[in-house]
Design an enzyme around this catalytic site. Structure first.
Site, PDB file in Angstrom:
ATOM      1  N   HIS A 138       6.903   6.246  -1.290  1.00 33.36           N
ATOM      2  CA  HIS A 138       5.816   6.445  -0.356  1.00 33.36           C
ATOM      3  C   HIS A 138       6.402   6.814   0.981  1.00 33.36           C
ATOM      4  O   HIS A 138       7.495   6.417   1.311  1.00 33.36           O
ATOM      5  CB  HIS A 138       4.906   5.216  -0.283  1.00 33.36           C
ATOM      6  CG  HIS A 138       3.828   5.353  -1.297  1.00 33.36           C
ATOM      7  ND1 HIS A 138       4.141   5.697  -2.574  1.00 33.36           N
ATOM      8  CD2 HIS A 138       2.499   5.290  -1.237  1.00 33.36           C
ATOM      9  CE1 HIS A 138       3.012   5.806  -3.250  1.00 33.36           C
ATOM     10  NE2 HIS A 138       2.008   5.564  -2.461  1.00 33.36           N
ATOM     11  N   LYS A 546      -9.808   1.734   1.114  1.00 35.34           N
ATOM     12  CA  LYS A 546     -10.148   2.708   2.155  1.00 35.34           C
ATOM     13  C   LYS A 546     -11.604   3.155   2.011  1.00 35.34           C
ATOM     14  O   LYS A 546     -12.290   3.461   2.976  1.00 35.34           O
ATOM     15  CB  LYS A 546      -9.204   3.901   2.035  1.00 35.34           C
ATOM     16  CG  LYS A 546      -9.396   4.927   3.111  1.00 35.34           C
ATOM     17  CD  LYS A 546      -8.283   5.950   3.036  1.00 35.34           C
ATOM     18  CE  LYS A 546      -8.811   7.290   3.466  1.00 35.34           C
ATOM     19  NZ  LYS A 546      -9.369   8.098   2.437  1.00 35.34           N
TER      20      LYS A 546
END
Length: 883
Positions: A138, A546
């Site tokens: 990531h 999210k």
């Protein structure tokens, strides 16, 4: 307990002192004095001195452009050193390790004390252990590889300095080495100049294997074996290695156009090359060690007359020749040369295993067990864990890419437009083609570049040696046809085996529909025949949080898992849940043990498969000793979750969670999606726009270049809010919902949930951790320095919400202050704050200067830009989780 911290504190202050001397040597006394003044002001500001807090702000605002970078670097490097000291503390005899008796031993004793568990049951649970860690690149591993190597060496110095019997001259030598390492780090640029390519990311993953896991995994298995022998009188079979490593680096193409079929092919070859390289080193050691003559008739028959004098060495030398030939062929392939495959090319693990195991059995039979169980056993275990591929890779692609490819194909064939068909028509077409004996792809078809890429990727999978690709993950999976489409594309590429295909359910709606989708798939006879009783499903943590906020997302994840477990159990299917967790709370990160025990009963029956992301890989597997400790924690948690599963939640608790979920999701979306001021506020109060400039990962920060919050990837979204210390995604909506349920007279029920239901207590624990890291005065300072006055009321509203949320969480958890039950983490946060606060204040100042210059149409000052990047990296180190 304080003694335990004093060792950590003294290491931190010793490293700080050496860093100070380095700064003085490099830049002179006045810069060091400036840094020291700021540090003292920060310490006293933290202790509640408002005058000093004001002075801290003024001092940092008044730094000249020449002073910005040295000050930012001083605090950033200090935090890297503090993290290193803390990492050492977690494994040092004076630190965590001292108060942390072996986790596996503790688990085994706990299990043995349960009257309902027989030793045989525990043994069976151990034998069915399965742990697969999926390493992902990531864009949050901010620290450069060269600096990581230096920090590993600093760690080694700390370990040697801990030795009581060390002679003075050795002590002086070690201190000199520490000074050299810290000076090298200071004079190294901590920010990458170029974005890493997917191949660079894969190499970073191989470096973790070589530097840590290669030694850590056999050490962990020795530890596990020792504890099992001691507590259950049971020895692990040689071939039993419950841990595997897979990687997304070079395989994850979701939203990353830089990962192509050619890149995946290259990374697969590179991975095999690295495996031959590491096994050659092992075999070299065994050639020198296994000089014994006595062998069983079976082994002598295997080596023939030629090898009878030194049978073990003879076998090892043969294996060495095969490894060298394999390595040379792979090297040529990596250079783009097409060579015929050499005689004896190693492609399967058995080819490595058989000669080694033959030696092992012969040594055991001839009374040389002590030798068999030395380096040879470690190598055998590495063959099982890493083998010929070293790390397997997952392929990940978004569902719409497959739909578009099939749409283009059906239009070319003149049979309609697959993309516009109903789900039932898509399924009928896919099943018909999957059952058909003739190929579907026409020979002379010239598809678009996008479709060609999807087909080429399937081709790479079909050509790779079986076992080198672990699974095909479909992101944004919504329907059964999404899964069947991938099986059809793989069939067309000529794949000769049933590749595990895992749908990834990641938005709130998709999680809620996950069970329906899987139920429909399992009702298709062809599909049931293909999967042979095994199914993998991936649960997305970051995108659901999210999309709906952390409370609604975590409940949807729990319910989806719960329903899938029950459906698969009924259908007689072994389900592997693949958890896409991140390092930070908004991406599902929680201390491993708590997180695993908070899942629905039965969720670990098919083993644990979980992503380990970016910076967390270094914190959990950066050193062999830490690898042992992390793998042991997972082992203990899996055994406990399978043998002592958490209770099924009461119906009334489920109803409360439904209620909390709706209230928190409405509030979260009310701000994030519906409040017109929210996006402009987010863009100005955080370094979101500036983060795009950081050359972090190989994938873009946005799925689409324009668009609001929904087009941002989950990681930059969380990263940005972590930087300004409001930590918004990790709590927004949760506390308000809890408050509402308390007002409805259900506080005692919430307290019972906190006491008796691991899922709920883990949620609250994670909220406490976030609140402990958040800081309202800093968030407010960002507003004052960066945000248009018309948006200040929104910032105030959000900060007030957080204050209210903290009160309600403490009331339900019956705690007087945050992190009361984890003093070690609270201590660690306090220790860092003194160094992170100046970086936050400085970052707000730098953002202000950089944006001012942009507004006035000036070129950005490179000193400001560079210092800004350093503060971003430093705060990430201070928060210990980026995005």
């Amino acid at each position: 307990m304080n003694e335990q911290y004093s060792a950590l504190r003294s290491n931190v202050s010793m490293l700080g002192k050496v860093l100070g001397e380095t700064i003085k040597d490099a830049l002179g006394e006045h810069i060091l004095e400036r840094v020291e003044t700021i540090r003292k002001l920060s310490k006293s500001s933290r202790a509640g001195n408002d005058a000093n807090r004001q002075e801290l702000l003024t001092t940092l605002q008044n730094l000249s452009n020449d002073e910005l970078l040295p000050v930012a670097r001083a605090f950033s490097q200090f935090l890297n050193l503090a993290n290193t000291a803390e990492q050492y503390h977690s494994i040092s005899p004076k630190g965590e390790a001292a108060s942390n008796p072996e986790v596996i031993a503790r688990t085994l004793r706990k299990l043995k004390n349960q009257p309902e568990l027989s030793e045989d049951t525990i043994k069976k649970a151990v034998e069915s252990l399965s742990l697969e860690l999926v390493l992902t690149a990531h864009p949050t591993e901010i620290t450069r590889r060269t600096l990581i190597h230096k920090m590993v060496e600093v760690n080694a110095c700390l370990k040697q300095l801990d030795n009581k019997d060390i002679a003075d001259y050795e002590h002086n030598q070690l201190m000199r080495r520490l000074r050299q390492l810290i000076a090298q780090s200071w004079h190294t640029d901590e920010i990458r100049k170029l974005r890493p390519s997917p191949v660079d990311e894969a190499k970073w993953g191989f470096a973790v294997v070589e530097n840590s896991l290669w030694q850590g995994v056999p050490n962990y298995l020795r530890e596990l074996n020792e504890q099992l022998e001691e507590n259950l009188g049971y020895k692990l079979p040689v071939e039993f290695v419950p841990v595997r490593f897979t990687s997304w680096m070079g395989g994850d193409r979701d939203g990353n156009p830089n990962v192509t079929a050619d890149i995946t092919r290259h990374v697969l070859l590179l991975s095999r090359w690295k495996a031959t390289d590491l096994f050659l080193k092992d075999i070299q050691v065994l050639v020198s060690e296994l000089s014994m003559v006595e062998a069983t008739p079976e082994l002598l028959a295997l080596v023939g007359e030629e090898g009878a004098a030194e049978p073990y060495r003879y076998l090892m030398k043969n294996l060495r020749s095969r490894l060298m030939a394999t390595q040379a062929w792979l090297e040529a392939r990596l250079k783009g040369e097409e060579l015929p495959k050499p005689e004896g090319l190693l492609t399967q693990n058995e080819e490595l295993w058989e000669p080694l195991y033959a030696c092992y059995q012969s040594l055991q039979a001839c009374g040389m067990g002590i030798i068999a169980n030395g380096d040879l056993l470690d190598t055998l275990r590495r063959v099982k864990c890493f083998g010929v591929p070293l790390v397997r890779i997952d392929i990940r692609q978004e569902s719409t890419r497959h739909t578009e490819a099939l749409g283009e194909l059906t239009r070319y064939l003149g049979i309609g437009d697959y993309e516009s068909w109903s789900e039932a028509d898509k399924q009928a077409f896919l099943i018909r083609e999957l059952n058909s004996k003739r190929p579907l792809l026409p020979r002379n078809w010239q598809p678009s570049a996008e479709t060609r890429e999807v087909l080429d990727t399937c081709q790479v999978i079909a050509e790779a040696p079986q076992g080198s690709i672990a699974a095909y993950v479909i992101s944004m999976a919504k329907t059964p046809s999404d899964v069947l489409a991938v099986h059809l594309l793989l069939k067309e590429a000529g794949i000769g085996f049933a590749m595990p295909v895992a749908p990834l359910f990641e938005t709130l709606d998709d999680l809620n529909n996950a069970n329906d989708v899987m139920t429909q798939l399992l009702n298709i006879d062809w599909y049931r025949g293909l999967i042979q009783g095994k199914q993998m499903v991936m649960i997305g943590y970051s995108d659901s949080a999210k999309d709906a906020g952390v409370m609604a997302a975590s409940w949807a994840q729990y319910q989806a898992q719960d329903a899938l477990i029950k459906t698969c159990e009924k259908a007689g299917i072994e389900l592997t849940l693949f958890h896409g967790r991140g390092g930070s709370i908004g991406r599902g990160g929680a201390p491993a043990h708590a997180a695993l025990l908070s899942q629905p009963p039965g969720s670990l029956k098919g083993g644990l498969r979980v992503t380990e992301q970016g910076e967390m890989i270094r914190f959990k597997y950066g050193l062999p000793e830490i690898t042992v400790s992390s793998l042991s924690l997972y082992t203990g948690a899996i055994l406990e979750a399978n043998l002592l599963p958490p209770p099924e939640p009461k119906e009334s608790w489920r109803r409360i969670m439904d209620e909390l979920s709706v209230i928190s999701c409405d509030l979260y979306r009310g701000y994030v999606r519906e409040n017109k001021d929210f996006v402009p506020y987010f863009r100005s109060a955080t370094p979101e726009q500036e983060l795009g400039k950081l050359p972090l990962g190989s994938r873009p920060a946005k799925r689409r270049p324009t668009g609001g919050v929904e087009s941002l990837r989950a990681i930059p979204w969380i990263f940005a809010w972590t930087q300004n210390r409001l930590m918004l995604p990790a709590w927004l909506g949760a506390g308000t919902a809890l408050q509402k349920v308390v007002e409805d007279g259900k506080q005692s029920e919430l307290e019972a949930m906190c006491r008796d239901w691991p899922f709920f207590s883990t949620r609250l624990g994670m909220l406490e951790m976030v609140f402990a890291k958040a800081d309202l005065w800093l968030a407010e300072y960002y507003d004052q320095r960066l945000v248009d006055k018309t948006l200040w009321p929104l910032g105030k509203e959000l900060r007030n919400l957080q204050e209210e949320d903290i009160k309600v969480v403490l009331a339900i958890a019956n705690d007087s202050h945050l992190m009361a039950d984890l003093p070690w983490i609270a201590e660690s946060i306090q220790l860092r704050n003194i160094y992170t606060d100046p970086l936050n204040v400085l970052q707000a100042e730098l953002l202000h200067r950089s944006r001012q210059a942009e507004k006035e149409g000036q070129e950005p000052d490179p000193r400001v830009e560079q210092a800004l990047m350093v503060t971003i990296a430093g705060i990430a180190a201070g928060m210990r989780n980026t995005g």
